[in-house]
Design an enzyme around this catalytic site. Structure first.
Site, PDB file in Angstrom:
ATOM      1  N   PHE A 116     -36.457   4.561  -0.366  1.00 41.19           N
ATOM      2  CA  PHE A 116     -35.311   5.425  -0.634  1.00 41.19           C
ATOM      3  C   PHE A 116     -34.950   6.151   0.648  1.00 41.19           C
ATOM      4  O   PHE A 116     -35.774   6.241   1.560  1.00 41.19           O
ATOM      5  CB  PHE A 116     -35.682   6.456  -1.719  1.00 41.19           C
ATOM      6  CG  PHE A 116     -34.858   6.342  -2.954  1.00 41.19           C
ATOM      7  CD1 PHE A 116     -35.037   5.291  -3.819  1.00 41.19           C
ATOM      8  CD2 PHE A 116     -33.887   7.300  -3.262  1.00 41.19           C
ATOM      9  CE1 PHE A 116     -34.277   5.175  -4.969  1.00 41.19           C
ATOM     10  CE2 PHE A 116     -33.121   7.195  -4.407  1.00 41.19           C
ATOM     11  CZ  PHE A 116     -33.321   6.132  -5.265  1.00 41.19           C
ATOM     12  N   GLN A 236     -24.353  18.568  -2.016  1.00 39.66           N
ATOM     13  CA  GLN A 236     -24.548  17.186  -1.587  1.00 39.66           C
ATOM     14  C   GLN A 236     -23.494  16.227  -2.132  1.00 39.66           C
ATOM     15  O   GLN A 236     -23.234  16.219  -3.340  1.00 39.66           O
ATOM     16  CB  GLN A 236     -25.916  16.707  -2.060  1.00 39.66           C
ATOM     17  CG  GLN A 236     -26.196  15.261  -1.730  1.00 39.66           C
ATOM     18  CD  GLN A 236     -27.665  14.936  -1.892  1.00 39.66           C
ATOM     19  OE1 GLN A 236     -28.138  14.712  -2.993  1.00 39.66           O
ATOM     20  NE2 GLN A 236     -28.387  14.963  -0.786  1.00 39.66           N
ATOM     21  N   HIS A 238     -23.104  12.404  -2.682  1.00 39.98           N
ATOM     22  CA  HIS A 238     -23.879  11.157  -2.686  1.00 39.98           C
ATOM     23  C   HIS A 238     -23.018  10.093  -2.022  1.00 39.98           C
ATOM     24  O   HIS A 238     -21.847   9.951  -2.355  1.00 39.98           O
ATOM     25  CB  HIS A 238     -24.222  10.755  -4.124  1.00 39.98           C
ATOM     26  CG  HIS A 238     -25.273   9.693  -4.216  1.00 39.98           C
ATOM     27  ND1 HIS A 238     -25.064   8.404  -3.779  1.00 39.98           N
ATOM     28  CD2 HIS A 238     -26.540   9.731  -4.679  1.00 39.98           C
ATOM     29  CE1 HIS A 238     -26.172   7.703  -3.972  1.00 39.98           C
ATOM     30  NE2 HIS A 238     -27.082   8.480  -4.524  1.00 39.98           N
ATOM     31  N   LEU A 248     -22.115   7.359 -10.225  1.00 44.47           N
ATOM     32  CA  LEU A 248     -23.238   7.174  -9.314  1.00 44.47           C
ATOM     33  C   LEU A 248     -23.669   5.711  -9.201  1.00 44.47           C
ATOM     34  O   LEU A 248     -23.806   5.009 -10.191  1.00 44.47           O
ATOM     35  CB  LEU A 248     -24.422   8.010  -9.830  1.00 44.47           C
ATOM     36  CG  LEU A 248     -25.717   7.943  -9.022  1.00 44.47           C
ATOM     37  CD1 LEU A 248     -25.528   8.548  -7.652  1.00 44.47           C
ATOM     38  CD2 LEU A 248     -26.832   8.662  -9.774  1.00 44.47           C
ATOM     39  N   GLU A 251     -29.168   5.119  -4.853  1.00 45.83           N
ATOM     40  CA  GLU A 251     -29.663   4.828  -3.513  1.00 45.83           C
ATOM     41  C   GLU A 251     -30.676   3.685  -3.552  1.00 45.83           C
ATOM     42  O   GLU A 251     -30.932   3.032  -2.540  1.00 45.83           O
ATOM     43  CB  GLU A 251     -30.349   6.096  -2.998  1.00 45.83           C
ATOM     44  CG  GLU A 251     -30.548   6.179  -1.535  1.00 45.83           C
ATOM     45  CD  GLU A 251     -30.815   7.630  -1.153  1.00 45.83           C
ATOM     46  OE1 GLU A 251     -29.947   8.481  -1.413  1.00 45.83           O
ATOM     47  OE2 GLU A 251     -31.896   7.893  -0.618  1.00 45.83           O
ATOM     48  N   ARG A 282     -28.796  11.342   2.776  1.00 44.19           N
ATOM     49  CA  ARG A 282     -27.469  11.257   2.164  1.00 44.19           C
ATOM     50  C   ARG A 282     -26.356  11.925   2.965  1.00 44.19           C
ATOM     51  O   ARG A 282     -25.242  11.420   3.013  1.00 44.19           O
ATOM     52  CB  ARG A 282     -27.531  11.875   0.767  1.00 44.19           C
ATOM     53  CG  ARG A 282     -28.370  11.025  -0.142  1.00 44.19           C
ATOM     54  CD  ARG A 282     -28.547  11.625  -1.491  1.00 44.19           C
ATOM     55  NE  ARG A 282     -29.265  10.669  -2.324  1.00 44.19           N
ATOM     56  CZ  ARG A 282     -29.598  10.884  -3.577  1.00 44.19           C
ATOM     57  NH1 ARG A 282     -29.303  12.032  -4.162  1.00 44.19           N
ATOM     58  NH2 ARG A 282     -30.234   9.956  -4.261  1.00 44.19           N
ATOM     59  N   HIS A 349     -22.228  15.438  -5.899  1.00 45.28           N
ATOM     60  CA  HIS A 349     -23.388  14.990  -6.657  1.00 45.28           C
ATOM     61  C   HIS A 349     -24.376  16.081  -7.027  1.00 45.28           C
ATOM     62  O   HIS A 349     -24.848  16.146  -8.155  1.00 45.28           O
ATOM     63  CB  HIS A 349     -24.091  13.914  -5.833  1.00 45.28           C
ATOM     64  CG  HIS A 349     -25.245  13.258  -6.518  1.00 45.28           C
ATOM     65  ND1 HIS A 349     -25.110  12.631  -7.732  1.00 45.28           N
ATOM     66  CD2 HIS A 349     -26.556  13.137  -6.168  1.00 45.28           C
ATOM     67  CE1 HIS A 349     -26.295  12.133  -8.099  1.00 45.28           C
ATOM     68  NE2 HIS A 349     -27.182  12.436  -7.177  1.00 45.28           N
ATOM     69  N   ARG A 391     -30.758  17.434   0.122  1.00 44.01           N
ATOM     70  CA  ARG A 391     -31.847  16.933  -0.719  1.00 44.01           C
ATOM     71  C   ARG A 391     -32.077  15.440  -0.496  1.00 44.01           C
ATOM     72  O   ARG A 391     -31.129  14.666  -0.430  1.00 44.01           O
ATOM     73  CB  ARG A 391     -31.514  17.166  -2.192  1.00 44.01           C
ATOM     74  CG  ARG A 391     -32.532  16.564  -3.139  1.00 44.01           C
ATOM     75  CD  ARG A 391     -32.234  16.888  -4.576  1.00 44.01           C
ATOM     76  NE  ARG A 391     -31.050  16.228  -5.088  1.00 44.01           N
ATOM     77  CZ  ARG A 391     -30.976  14.921  -5.400  1.00 44.01           C
ATOM     78  NH1 ARG A 391     -32.011  14.126  -5.205  1.00 44.01           N
ATOM     79  NH2 ARG A 391     -29.863  14.421  -5.890  1.00 44.01           N
TER      80      ARG A 391
END
Lengths: 583, 237
Positions: A116, A236, A238, A248, A251, A282, A349, A391
């Protein structure tokens, strides 16, 4: 109606359900209020995984996870929180497995793990397989499993109850007031301890992965009391939301080998993050995508997206490990990731900021150690400052269960030690006033029109790239929208399932979150993590290695007071000194 | 842009004696979701319309409704899936078999009561190991379909047996039972099979396949029900 419980949990997503389970283990009476049915909480939308240094696929250590979290957060992460988290999450993932969670498995039957963004071995050397996953519906499985365990434990739920007020007097929380959607009745919940776990507020943006119901209600209620919201400027985006829709796309798609390509088919991440390319954190990937689009290399009719390419991966990986997003692409775009490129664009996100708490979930009332007795918070709506300025993927599910568990434990412990504090004389007064103003207005403004303007203006002025003049403009836009909001009138007089009334109330909450966020972002004259200023492009540790605390100015409507809080630059056993953040 | 008629079955118990149809005209893209079209109605034409919805992409299960006569999620059904040309009508009603509270909102309590009746939680009383309980990839895959359920109620409320006999536990709950019965780590198989063997249980199913057709997650529900029937018959999984 009047109710009394030792511990009351608000919100029934991952954090709320974990808090309720652990509070109940503390031998106190517990109830959980949710504005939805618990299985409909947005935790269910999380896809890719939950990061923990189990080392099932490749060598891994909690110290590496801690380092990645701190560096990923651009050193604004509180390192004590990161240390507690990186250790605790290993236990909690095993605990979830013991609760029956159907994780995907390795060939030798252990919990499967994949790569990730921003997760590395040996402090940044190369990507590592740390994300424990259940196909690409890990959040769905965590939500279902935790709800199942609460059914087993006999947790009492009040479903479709909207909290309208927190009862805080003399620095202590005494309960909440909530509106029952099915009857239109107000309820007072008297409690020794209250745990807030009501999620984020992505619906202030036009393109978002967030549910329609994520309007920042509890953050706003906290803020309206003159209490601070921490680090609201760090929001954030995404990198991969389905084009136009914002839905979404995990990732995990890049963890499994998916590649971002611009109009020319170029793998452009090689230019922005040469070491880990498409698996950069991100904020970096989102900015890279927007830069490609701005420089004319976008795809689609409006050239406002880039493609994610899976076509080189085996069909069984795409339809097996990435089944959920394959279905989403087929349903919404009519594209088949097995043979088609899928257009994506960044989508609002996750809120890194929120209600400030200490490591046990206790809500903080200022930047100097003050707190609200009896009030706890966890999950996206809280800011224990694990995520700092950005994050890492998988750390949200981790945050929910680790800090939800801690909030449950410590709230129960507190509730066992104290008596009920008295309720205010008329606990529902403020909530009644809120509803009366919406029902008895004479104005002609439409809440939906104001909401649309809020979402579009926030997207344009406080999005991925920011600058002073745009944000100053947004401050004025928000003042205007709030003035118009006072002229919103709810026409439907019905008591049962009056969702017009609820949506109007939610819009008021969203406007307050946007206000705190815009003021915090305008104030921070540097670029760090997800907060990227075109007029202050460098990170500035000398002046800005500190948390923002935004307070509503109760004497001057529309004005926001800014305070600060120190960053914890050391963990309990490890400390990572701020360094330039390159990947 | 298409001009779309949205025909919605409305009922407000505070003002209506019985349900009645209302038709609204909106503009839509073929790629819009039916939920987008309903939101157009609610936000800009008649805000009194009541419905449940949340995630907008088929994972929360709130917006199950009868669209063009079939149970579906409004957020996972595109306008182009239900109408062919401008001027066509999208017909929307509440799901059947549960009491209508208002407009598209039904009473979900009986549905969740059935869910709770099958012991929908993992049971293994032996001491947990320090790490995970080992499970093979094949054993994990055994739960792939049943653990995919989002409890939207599309299946149960499309079942003709459930309509005439509300005490039937319904396909959604059987899917949930399947999820635990076939979990290699779970120890309560026999208890769950006994629940499935009661007269409210799995034998009520007449294999009408409505549930499988209605499932927005493509779970082969009828097949899973048959697997549970076989397990009950041989009292083993």
């Amino acid at each position: 109606m009047h109710h009394r419980y030792d511990v009351l949990v608000v919100g029934a997503g991952g954090a709320g359900l974990m808090a309720a389970l652990y509070a109940a283990k503390g031998n106190v009476s517990v109830a959980c209020i949710s504005k939805l049915y618990p299985t409909r909480s947005h935790t269910g939308a999380a896809q890719g995984g939950i990061g923990a240094a189990l080392g099932n696929v490749a060598e891994d250590h909690w110290e590496w996870h801690m380092f990645d979290t701190v560096k990923g957060g651009d050193y604004l992460t509180d390192q004590d929180a990161a240390e507690v988290f990186s250790k605790d999450i290993i236990d909690v993932v095993y605990e979830l497995e013991h609760m029956g969670l159907p994780f995907s498995r390795t060939a030798d039957g252990k919990i499967a793990q994949r790569k990730f963004g921003g997760h590395t071995r040996e402090f940044g050397k190369a990507a590592v397989e740390r994300s424990c996953y259940a196909k690409d519906r890990t959040g769905h499985m965590i939500l279902q499993t935790l709800y199942q365990q609460n059914v087993k434990a006999g947790t009492l739920f009040f479903n479709e109850f909207h909290v309208t007020d927190l009862l805080i007097e003399d620095g202590r929380c005494r309960g909440v007031v909530a509106y029952e959607l099915s009857t239109g009745e107000l309820h007072t919940f008297h409690a020794k301890a209250v745990i807030l776990a009501a999620g984020g507020y992505g619906r202030i943006f036009k393109i978002t992965s967030n549910a329609v119901t994520l309007t920042g209600d509890l953050m706003s209620i906290y803020y309206r009391k003159g209490l601070p919201l921490e680090d609201m400027e760090f929001y954030q985006f995404h990198p991969t939301g389905l084009a136009k829709l914002g839905i979404l796309v995990t990732e995990g798609i890049r963890g499994e080998g998916g590649i971002l390509r611009n109009e020319g088919g170029e793998r452009f991440m090689e230019r922005y993050a040469p070491t880990i390319k498409d698996l950069a954190p991100r904020d970096i990937v989102s900015r890279s995508i927007i830069t490609e689009i701005r420089e004319g290399r976008g795809v689609g009719r409006d050239k406002d997206a880039v493609n994610i390419d899976l076509t080189h991966l085996p069909r069984e990986v795409i339809e097996g490990k990435l089944a959920e997003i394959t279905d989403l692409a087929r349903t919404y775009l009519g594209l088949d990731p097995v043979k088609d490129l899928v257009p994506i664009q960044p989508t609002a996100h996750y809120a890194m900021g929120g209600i400030p708490t200490d490591l046990n979930g206790l809500c903080l009332s200022d930047g100097n150690g003050g707190s609200v007795e009896g009030l706890y918070a966890a999950g996206e709506q809280a800011c224990v400052s694990l995520h700092g300025a950005n994050r890492l993927g998988t750390n949200s599910l981790g945050d929910l269960v680790v800090f939800g568990r801690r909030a449950g434990i410590y709230a129960a412990q507190y509730a066992r030690q104290v008596e009920f504090a008295d309720l205010p004389e008329d606990p529902q007064a403020e909530s009644r006033a809120l509803f009366d103003s919406l029902r008895q207005g004479t104005g002609k403004e439409n809440a939906a029109v104001i909401r649309k303007e809020l979402q579009e203006s926030m997207m344009n002025n406080v999005g991925i790239f920011r600058n002073g003049p745009d944000m100053e403009k947004q401050v004025d836009i928000l003042k205007d929208l709030k003035a118009r909001y006072r002229n919103v009138t709810v026409g439907d007089p019905s008591k049962r399932y009056n969702s017009e009334l609820i949506e109007a109330m939610e819009l008021g909450f969203a406007l307050d979150c946007a206000e705190a966020m815009t003021a915090s972002a305008l104030n921070r004259t540097e670029s760090r993590g997800a907060h990227d200023r075109e007029d202050f492009t460098e990170r500035n540790d000398v002046d800005w290695l500190k948390h923002t605390m935004a307070y509503k100015d109760l004497d001057k409507p529309g004005n926001v007071l800014i305070g600060y809080k120190d960053v914890a630059l050391k963990g309990f056993t490890r400390a990572f000194e701020p360094k330039p953040r390159v990947y | 842009m298409l001009k779309v008629k949205v025909k919605i079955l409305r009922f407000n118990p505070e003002t209506d004696k019985k349900a009645h149809w209302e038709t609204y005209e909106v503009e839509a893209q073929p790629s819009d979701r039916v939920l987008d079209v309903i939101h157009q109605v609610k936000w800009f034409i008649d805000p009194s319309l009541a419905l449940r919805r949340s995630c907008m992409h088929g994972i929360c299960g709130s917006d199950a409704m009868l669209i063009q006569g079939r149970n579906r999620l409004a957020c996972k059904t595109l306008v182009r899936d239900v109408i062919k040309k401008s001027g066509d009508t999208v017909t929307v009603e509440p799901i059947r078999g549960l009491k209508v509270e208002r407009d598209l909102v039904v009473d979900m309590e009986p549905f969740f009561d059935s869910y709770k009746a099958i012991m929908p939680y993992f049971i293994n009383e032996s001491p947990a190991p320090a790490t995970e309980r080992v499970q093979s990839e094949e054993q994990a895959e055994r739960m792939a379909h049943s653990s995919n359920c989002i409890l939207c109620a599309c299946c149960t409320t499309s079942c003709p047996i459930f309509w005439v006999n509300g005490s039937y536990i319904g396909p959604a709950s059987i899917v949930q039972a399947h999820r635990f019965i076939f979990d290699s780590r779970d120890q309560a198989t026999n208890q769950r099979l006994n629940i499935m063997n009661q007269n409210t249980g799995v034998w009520r199913c007449r294999t009408a396949y409505n549930c499988t057709e209605a499932c927005p997650r493509d779970i082969p529900i009828t097949q899973l029900i048959e697997e549970v029937k076989r397990a009950v018959m041989y009292q083993q999984a």
